[in-house]
Every structure is written in C-alpha cells, then in structure tokens.
Enzyme design. Structure first.
Site, PDB file in Angstrom:
ATOM      1  N   LYS A  25     -29.575  15.789  -8.850  1.00 50.09           N
ATOM      2  CA  LYS A  25     -29.464  15.396 -10.268  1.00 50.09           C
ATOM      3  C   LYS A  25     -28.300  16.104 -10.952  1.00 50.09           C
ATOM      4  CE  LYS A  25     -32.994  16.229 -13.243  1.00 50.09           C
ATOM      5  NZ  LYS A  25     -32.728  16.898 -14.524  1.00 50.09           N
ATOM      6  N   SER A  26     -28.147  17.391 -10.704  1.00 46.69           N
ATOM      7  CA  SER A  26     -27.048  18.132 -11.344  1.00 46.69           C
ATOM      8  C   SER A  26     -25.707  17.548 -10.941  1.00 46.69           C
ATOM      9  CB  SER A  26     -27.090  19.600 -10.921  1.00 46.69           C
ATOM     10  OG  SER A  26     -28.209  20.218 -11.472  1.00 46.69           O
ATOM     11  N   ARG A  30     -22.958  15.468 -13.330  1.00 46.87           N
ATOM     12  CA  ARG A  30     -21.575  15.963 -13.378  1.00 46.87           C
ATOM     13  C   ARG A  30     -20.602  14.901 -12.895  1.00 46.87           C
ATOM     14  NH1 ARG A  30     -24.844  20.046 -13.444  1.00 46.87           N
ATOM     15  NH2 ARG A  30     -24.259  22.162 -14.065  1.00 46.87           N
ATOM     16  N   SER A 170     -27.139  30.317 -18.006  1.00 46.88           N
ATOM     17  CA  SER A 170     -27.385  28.873 -18.063  1.00 46.88           C
ATOM     18  C   SER A 170     -26.176  28.093 -17.569  1.00 46.88           C
ATOM     19  CB  SER A 170     -27.708  28.453 -19.503  1.00 46.88           C
ATOM     20  OG  SER A 170     -27.421  27.077 -19.681  1.00 46.88           O
ATOM     21  N   GLN A 172     -25.847  24.915 -17.758  1.00 44.53           N
ATOM     22  CA  GLN A 172     -25.510  23.868 -18.729  1.00 44.53           C
ATOM     23  C   GLN A 172     -24.536  24.416 -19.758  1.00 44.53           C
ATOM     24  OE1 GLN A 172     -29.368  22.654 -20.100  1.00 44.53           O
ATOM     25  NE2 GLN A 172     -29.783  21.454 -18.260  1.00 44.53           N
ATOM     26  N   ASP A 323     -35.822  25.802 -11.333  1.00 41.17           N
ATOM     27  CA  ASP A 323     -36.637  24.591 -11.488  1.00 41.17           C
ATOM     28  C   ASP A 323     -37.806  24.528 -10.502  1.00 41.17           C
ATOM     29  OD1 ASP A 323     -35.040  23.762 -13.582  1.00 41.17           O
ATOM     30  OD2 ASP A 323     -33.731  22.535 -12.331  1.00 41.17           O
ATOM     31  N   LYS A 350     -37.602  24.826 -20.994  1.00 41.08           N
ATOM     32  CA  LYS A 350     -37.339  23.616 -20.208  1.00 41.08           C
ATOM     33  C   LYS A 350     -38.000  22.397 -20.864  1.00 41.08           C
ATOM     34  CE  LYS A 350     -34.903  25.791 -17.211  1.00 41.08           C
ATOM     35  NZ  LYS A 350     -33.470  25.624 -17.233  1.00 41.08           N
ATOM     36  N   ARG A 354     -42.740  25.638 -19.563  1.00 40.50           N
ATOM     37  CA  ARG A 354     -43.244  25.622 -18.181  1.00 40.50           C
ATOM     38  C   ARG A 354     -43.968  26.883 -17.749  1.00 40.50           C
ATOM     39  NH1 ARG A 354     -38.311  22.750 -15.181  1.00 40.50           N
ATOM     40  NH2 ARG A 354     -38.797  20.656 -15.892  1.00 40.50           N
ATOM     41  N   ARG A 401     -41.575  17.694 -13.786  1.00 35.29           N
ATOM     42  CA  ARG A 401     -41.880  18.673 -12.741  1.00 35.29           C
ATOM     43  C   ARG A 401     -43.355  19.107 -12.800  1.00 35.29           C
ATOM     44  NH1 ARG A 401     -37.114  18.867 -10.399  1.00 35.29           N
ATOM     45  NH2 ARG A 401     -35.281  19.006 -11.735  1.00 35.29           N
TER      46      ARG A 401
HETATM   47  C1  S3P Z   1     -29.054  22.329 -14.765  1.00 42.06           C
HETATM   48  C2  S3P Z   1     -29.179  23.650 -15.043  1.00 42.06           C
HETATM   49  C3  S3P Z   1     -30.462  24.348 -15.188  1.00 42.06           C
HETATM   50  C4  S3P Z   1     -31.641  23.497 -14.724  1.00 42.06           C
HETATM   51  C5  S3P Z   1     -31.533  22.073 -15.110  1.00 42.06           C
HETATM   52  C6  S3P Z   1     -30.230  21.459 -14.604  1.00 42.06           C
HETATM   53  C7  S3P Z   1     -27.698  21.778 -14.601  1.00 42.06           C
HETATM   54  O1  S3P Z   1     -30.602  24.736 -16.503  1.00 42.06           O
HETATM   55  O2  S3P Z   1     -32.857  24.028 -15.201  1.00 42.06           O
HETATM   56  O3  S3P Z   1     -32.612  21.343 -14.586  1.00 42.06           O
HETATM   57  O4  S3P Z   1     -27.545  20.676 -14.044  1.00 42.06           O
HETATM   58  O5  S3P Z   1     -26.738  22.449 -15.013  1.00 42.06           O
HETATM   59  P1  S3P Z   1     -29.797  25.992 -17.121  1.00 42.06           P
HETATM   60  O6  S3P Z   1     -28.840  25.478 -18.106  1.00 42.06           O
HETATM   61  O7  S3P Z   1     -30.834  26.850 -17.697  1.00 42.06           O
HETATM   62  O8  S3P Z   1     -29.060  26.645 -15.984  1.00 42.06           O
END
Ligand code: S3P
Length: 443
Positions: A25-26, A30, A170, A172, A323, A350, A354, A401
């Site tokens: 997914k990540s 991207r 993080s 993100q 995750d 999240k 969670r 999840r």
């Molecule tokens: C993700 C980063 C994670 C993760 C999320 C996807 C990403 O969060 O929990 O499901 O694709 O960059 P963080 O921003 O806390 O790292």
C-alpha cells in the site's frame, strides 16, 4: 444482507501450500502521487487496487491526472512538477487514507486556489498538524479547525526550501516534506527519526533525484534539491508485508501448518514484524531474497509454532512494525510469560485508537492485560490459550486492521466472534477474505 463477519471455527487444514498477497500500500500510493509529478506516462504492475489507493487516484483525477487500468498494469499520465490543474472550489476526498491526505498536501503547495481536503469519519479525527506545521514553512496557507480535516490549503508561487526536524518517526510526515521540497528552488534539509524509507528509495533509485542521506546519531539527515524534473518511470510493486503478516500469524498460531507467502517486500524499515515474531520463537524463514530498485523482496516460509516466548520489546523496533502490533499482541497472548511493549503512543493516532482497541479486544478474550506508563502495554500470556467465549466487536471506526486481526484471532485461538463493518478490510487488502476462504477458513 449480513453486515458482520461470523467466526465459529478454527481453520482446519490449509488447502494451499503458497499464497501471494496484493501490492504494497505504501509503495502503491507513492507510485500514484509521484507519477502525477513525472514528465509523462508511468506504469505499475501489481498496483494495489484497495480503497485507499483508489482514493488517491480519484483525488489526482480532479487535478487533471489521467489513470488507465489495463489487464496487467496501471498507467498514470504525469504532467510534470508544476503541471497539476488547480481549480476553484475543488474538494479532494482522501476517504480513510492518512497517507493520501498527508502526502497529497505536499503536491498542492503551489496551488493558486484554495483546495479543500476531507476524509471519512476516521480520517477527520486524525492529526494533520504534523504536516501543516512543516508545509507552512514552505510558505503555504492552511485553514483548519484544531489541525484536523476538513482543511483548506492554498499554495504559493514561490515555495521556499526549509529546514525541519521530524520528531515523530512518521514516514508520512517525512515524505510530505520530501515531496514538497521538489517544488522549491534550493535545498531542503530534513532531519528525521527512522521510519519506512520507501520515498527515499524511490527518489534515489527510480526517479534518480539528487538526494543525500547521512546518518547522525539516532537521526537521518536528508538533503533534497528541488526543481529537478524527472522522467516517467515504471515500477513493479511487491506484496505488502502488512497484509502478509495476517497469514504469517494465522500459520504460526494454528497447528501443523506450513505456508509460503511469495514475493513480499522485506525492506528492513518495514519487516520488524518478522524480527519480533522470530524473537518470540516463531518459525519463519526468508527465501529467494532479491533487490529491486533498493527494496528487498523475497518469499516467507512460515511453520506453525508450538511454544512462544514472551518478549520485552525495545522500542527501537516500533517504527518498523507499527502496523503489525495488534497481530504481535495475539502471539503474546499465547506466549509463556509476560510480554511488555513500550512507547506505542503513535498506535492511538491510527485509523482508530489501536492501542486502546488492542487492550479492549484482549480483555474481551479473557486475557490479563494492563496499560503501563509511557503508552505501553503488558500482556500475560497463556500457553494453552483456547477461547470459547462470545466476542462482539463493533464501533471501531471501521479500522481495517482491527477487523482482520479479530478474524485471525477467531480462526486460530477459537471463540465465537461477531465482527461488524464486515467489509472494511477493502481499505487495504481487498482479497483478504478470498485468500482465507481458498485456504479453507469458514467465515
Ligand atoms: C505509512 C506510514 C505509517 C503507517 C501507515 C502508512 C506510509 O505511518 O502507519 O499505514 O505509507 O508512509 P507513519 O506516518 O506514522 O509512519
């Protein structure tokens, strides 16, 4: 129509020796967002077509980016670093996807109109300040109530490079700053705590962008030079280790089973779950390890494990398994002794809270569990755990999840489960129930 999943029976013999899970997914999100900024037609094989990724594609469509789904690949037509079509009165809906909402903002830092970003009930509760603060430094205007969605963003013609320290760990947040930096004239200096490094690897190995990464104590310092246009690219997306983990734990916790999960992304900034489960005694092997554009890809061979050891986990593993903690908690429930996990405050940020939900579910299962200071949790394992209770799970903000973890708990530890919001797994893993049923699960 039934609106819940019922599990009454543990899974018996597996009908398959190997499975494949859907694309990461990540990496899929991207790929979608970076394709839009490229100079032309990009193509991906095995792009995840879950709700989160489709929401990213829909948002980009509103910004003039065309996507074509073909049988074996997905094509996205980039319009260059400054080619998005900004319009008046535009609302972009990221649905449930925190990654989409947060990274998308970085694509809008040169918008000449106010653009509204919103999301579903869960996403509206999540913190956007973590990206609003750094993006403001580029010269961007934001309007939001308490740093939550819906928000409005208006960019600037001349975004300026910034210096920023990212202290949450993080990915993100880090990625939002990195993508925004591409639109500036100059060098952005980003100091950050470790988190998944897919954006860095894509910048370097796929887009061939000039970035420098230096390790400095517990931080990484990333220098990103802006305004380098990049060519269209193609990418083959490996399987998602977060999705694979449900099947790893399914196999570990059942009796006399072997399963191979093929072609999974094993990037060490993501594969903490494997290390942790191995430390707990889990019988897991990695085979056919390869390097693909900086990502490590391989097959995972899992065998059912009779005895698990409890663990006192160092928080340095947290970000690489962020995750997967609810699954790790399930294994702790069946381990000999007491397990301790610390510094898990980010889990409560999240799709649902969670960490709180983990505690609630374990309590419903009859497990002794306690919250400890520093956002930690202590779990008293029971080696011979076998549930025969009725467990109802609802009002969990449709956190995909949570649903999948409860399904795995029911199929391995027993009990009579009724889990509402039956199809929220489609957020990240649309083939979850199909793979389970093909393996022989009755759900
Ligand atoms: C993700 C980063 C994670 C993760 C999320 C996807 C990403 O969060 O929990 O499901 O694709 O960059 P963080 O921003 O806390 O790292």
């Amino acid at each position: 129509m039934k609106k819940y999943i019922i599990i009454k029976k543990k899974i018996e013999n597996f009908k398959k020796k190997f499975i494949e899970v859907e694309g990461d997914k990540s990496l899929s999100i991207r790929f979608v967002l970076l394709s839009a900024l490229s100079g032309g037609k990009c193509s991906a094989k095995n792009l995840l077509k879950s709700e989160d990724v489709l929401n990213a594609i829909n948002c980009l469509e509103k910004l003039g980016i065309r996507t074509i789904f073909k049988k074996k690949k997905t094509e996205i037509f980039g319009r260059g670093l400054f080619g998005l079509k900004f319009k008046k009165n535009l609302t972009l809906d990221a649905g449930n996807s925190g990654t989409t909402a947060r990274l998308l903002c970085s694509l809008l830092i040169d918008s000449n109109f106010r653009i509204r970003i919103t999301g579903d009930q869960s996403l509206k509760k999540r913190d956007m300040k973590r990206i609003i603060n750094p993006l403001k430094k580029f010269g961007v205007f934001f309007k939001s109530r308490n740093g939550k969605l819906p928000l409005e963003i208006k960019g600037t013609k001349f975004p300026k490079p910034i210096k920023f320290t990212e202290n949450l760990g993080s990915a993100q947040c880090k990625s939002a700053v990195m993508i925004a930096a591409l639109k500036t004239k100059g060098i952005t200096k980003l100091k950050c705590l470790p988190s998944r490094n897919h954006t860095e690897l894509m910048f370097k190995n796929v887009l061939k962008l000039p970035i420098k990464i230096i390790k400095k104590n517990k931080y990484e310092v990333i220098n990103i030079k802006g305004q380098s246009e990049f060519k269209p690219f193609s990418y083959q997306i490996p399987g998602d280790i977060s999705s694979a983990s449900f099947f790893i734990v399914l196999t570990l916790l059942s009796k006399n089973k072997i399963l191979k999960i093929k072609n999974v992304n094993l990037n060490s900034s993501r594969a903490g779950v494997l290390k942790i489960l191995k430390m707990m005694g889990g019988n897991i092997k990695v085979l056919n390890l390869k390097n693909y554009k900086g990502e490590k890809i391989g097959d995972i061979l899992v065998k059912s494990t009779k005895k698990f050891k409890s663990i006192n986990l160092s928080p340095r593993y947290n970000s690489s398994a962020i995750d997967e903690f609810l699954l790790i908690f399930l294994v702790a429930c069946k381990s000999k002794g007491t397990s301790v996990f610390n510094n898990l405050g980010e889990l409560n940020k999240k799709e649902s809270k969670r960490l709180n939900w983990g505690i609630k579910i374990l309590l419903q299962m009859g497990i002794k569990v306690k919250r400890i200071k520093n956002s930690g949790i202590k779990i008293w394992g029971q080696e011979n755990l076998n549930l025969d209770k009725k467990i109802i799970i609802k009002n969990y903000l449709k956190d995909h999840r949570i649903l999948m973890v409860c399904v795995i708990a029911g199929l391995t530890l027993g009990g009579n489960w009724k889990i509402y919001d039956h199809n929220c797994y489609k957020t990240s893993f649309p083939s979850f129930t199909k793979i389970l049923k093909n393996l022989g699960a009755r759900i």
